[in-house]
Design an enzyme around this catalytic site. Sequence first.
Site, short mmCIF file in Angstrom:
data_model
loop_
_atom_site.label_atom_id
_atom_site.label_comp_id
_atom_site.label_asym_id
_atom_site.label_seq_id
_atom_site.Cartn_x
_atom_site.Cartn_y
_atom_site.Cartn_z
CB THR A 195 62.44 -74.85 74.46
OG1 THR A 195 63.30 -73.76 74.29
CG2 THR A 195 62.98 -76.01 73.67
CB THR A 196 61.06 -72.73 69.59
OG1 THR A 196 59.69 -73.04 69.84
CG2 THR A 196 61.34 -72.86 68.11
#
Lengths: 246, 257
Positions: free
Chosen positions: B38-39
């Site tokens: 994810t970010t």
Amino acid sequence: MTEEPYRWLEAVANRREYVREQLRGGSPAFAASLPDGILLLAVGSGQSKVFELFDRHALAGLGHPADIEKIRQAAIDAAHTESFTRAPEDVSLRRLVSFGLSPQLKTNFEQIFTAPFLVELLLAEIGPEPEKDLLLRLHFDGGFRFQMGGVMVAASQPEPEAAAQAWLNGALAGKNSRREVADMLLQTWWCLVENKPFGEGLPSESDRQEGWRKGTHDRTVELGWLARHAPRTARYEALSLAQAGL
Amino acid sequence: MNVETPIAGDFLSLLAAHKLAPLPSTPAPTAPVQTQATTVFAFEFAEGVLMAGDRRATAGNVIVTDRVDKVIEIDATSLLAIAGVPATAFEMARVLQTSFEYYRRSQLQSLSLPAKVRALARLLRENLAMTMQGIGVVAPLFAGLDNSVSPAKPQIYFYDPLGAQFQAVGYVASGSGSGTIRSVLSFQEQYGSPRPSQMKLGEAIRFALRLLMTASEFDSATGGVNPATRTYATIKLLRSSGVESVGDEQQSACLKG
């Protein structure tokens, strides 16, 4: 041994009389369903009579502060446990009272060697529309009554409560603004604490308004608002008199 | 009438009394290793803190969905961004949401910011067994309001998977795309004009969206932003007045502007 049941009945009757006597003079509480939300109102000392319970639920009441606190805490515990184990949408006033608070209050009231709860309570659940608002009157003996929408009164004695309820049902008809309704509830509060009649001899509106202003001078008007539509899941907000337009 | 709770207002104690403790875990000798990516990031802008995240969830090389909200409103003054195993992270968010509201309602006052920060650290520590097995790793970001100053000041915190907590200075990022993001944030903070902390709301939103687009260029597990498919980010703001959400329409307008 044969007289034991009669002693128990007498003890319960005495207990009821004792609780009513202890509650005499208690400051009434109100809940009213409006198009935009539910208004709860009581006069106390600040965070003492009107409380948030859960996302869509609130409580107002009168009685001994320690007993109100115990029931408030029990309701909050039950609501949050239910919300966590199922979902917030599953927390309902009907279940909270029918299967939780009411049986516990009844059991406590009928155990004649324990101290009874000195409380008279109102609980409210906001619905998606005013017709689905749930107002609930819960008594110290566990007895309760549901009502969809409208207005509900909790007073220390049954007869004045019924008179105030009947009068408010008519007086609030067609009134939709929070300011107007709060004003009417405070007028009713003043009539109840001053033992004014709601039929013949009811003081004029200006006298009632002047009365509640003077009567609340050194006390706190506690206002709770359950908003029908809000950006957050928690709908409750404590209001000041100024926020209510008074 | 009440279940006795060892610590007043502590929701986890209440759950324990009912034998409903969350996040139960037992070590397994042959636990499968799951990948997750994810970010998420947060930075200070002129009006408070902006927290954002992409919306992709992956399992290995499979895209599970592009509609996950990884920035979660915990209460009116707290935000959580989750990076790591979704099952554990979402459960932590749910525990925090209920715990903070339970405390506020039962004790008639809000938890302090340090207590909220530690509550999340406690959950991470209690998840140690799952973390060590590699199947429950969570590295979240947290933002809350410091009410000890006036006006209340938004603060950003980040954690390691074992529960150590750190206060971020200016910005922070987590997840597989965070390396790219941190480089850009560092550059912008040192040489940019305006710096992130000086950006107005519209500039900050546009910057956040561009950060995610950049991260998705280098990290296949970051979903990025695609106006053509109306795929935007989850963006929330924490101002001294509390939490606000930035919807798709506003993001679209900022991206065009």
